[in-house]
Each structure stands twice: as structure tokens, then as C-alpha cells.
Design an enzyme around this catalytic site. Sequence first.
Site, PDB file in Angstrom:
ATOM      1  N   CYS A  82       0.879  -1.173   0.000  1.00  0.00           N
ATOM      2  CA  CYS A  82       0.000   0.000   0.000  1.00  0.00           C
ATOM      3  C   CYS A  82       0.915   1.221   0.000  1.00  0.00           C
ATOM      4  CB  CYS A  82      -0.968  -0.007   1.189  1.00  0.00           C
ATOM      5  SG  CYS A  82      -0.184   0.232   2.790  1.00  0.00           S
ATOM      6  N   GLN A  83       0.448   2.343   0.504  1.00  0.00           N
ATOM      7  CA  GLN A  83       1.290   3.536   0.508  1.00  0.00           C
ATOM      8  C   GLN A  83       2.325   3.499   1.626  1.00  0.00           C
ATOM      9  OE1 GLN A  83       1.046   5.799  -2.003  1.00  0.00           O
ATOM     10  NE2 GLN A  83       2.945   6.636  -1.208  1.00  0.00           N
TER      11      GLN A  83
END
Length: 118
Positions: A84-85
Site C-alpha cells: 500500500c502507501q
Amino acid sequence: MEQWITWIALVLMAIMIFRFMPKKGVKYISTKELQPLLEREDVVFVDVRSASEYKEAHIPNFINRPVGSYLGDLPKDKPIVVICQSGVRSNKACKELVKLGYTDVTNVRRGMNGLKAA
């Protein structure tokens, strides 16, 4: 009254710590350790960021399955690497995969942010 506030603060802290603790059955790798895996064709790569984040920038090998999407249709006979980020949403997705019976699940620590720092 102060005792209640202290008690509530401690409970909330414990919940937050538990939520972000590594899950048994999930492996953790750095973005540097991810690089050689990207050449493997037997690995399923999943990006759990939103569709707009994915569209803005993503690693070509990764499919987009935003957090909250059903993950139970991914193959159980292949290793799964999740990003994810920052590593928080992917950790949540990894925990969900383990609950669904997946046994070879890896979370990329620091996520896409780790790629920028490398």
C-alpha cells in the site's frame, strides 16, 4: 474522573498497538527485498491502495484490490505479496488473507513510501 481518563487512554493505546502489531503467519519485507521477487512469475502481487492512488503510480506486476475488496478469490497455492502507501493498509489486508486461510502472505514494510526513500 482523572482515573477514568487515564484508564480510557490506556485502553485506546492498547487497541492501537494491537492493531498495528505484526500478525502471526505474515512475513514482512523491505522494498529492497521486494525487488528480486518482482521477477518471479509464481507470485501474486496485490496493491491495496485506492484505485486513484494506483492509477497515479503503481508497480506494473501488482494488481489493484483496494482495502475492503474481497481477497478470497486470490490463488491459495501461490505466495502473495501485498503493498500500500505506507504499510498500514497492506498489513490489514495481510491479516484478512491469513483469516481466509492463506499461508504464504508477505507485507511490504513502508509500502510505496519505502520505494521513494530507497
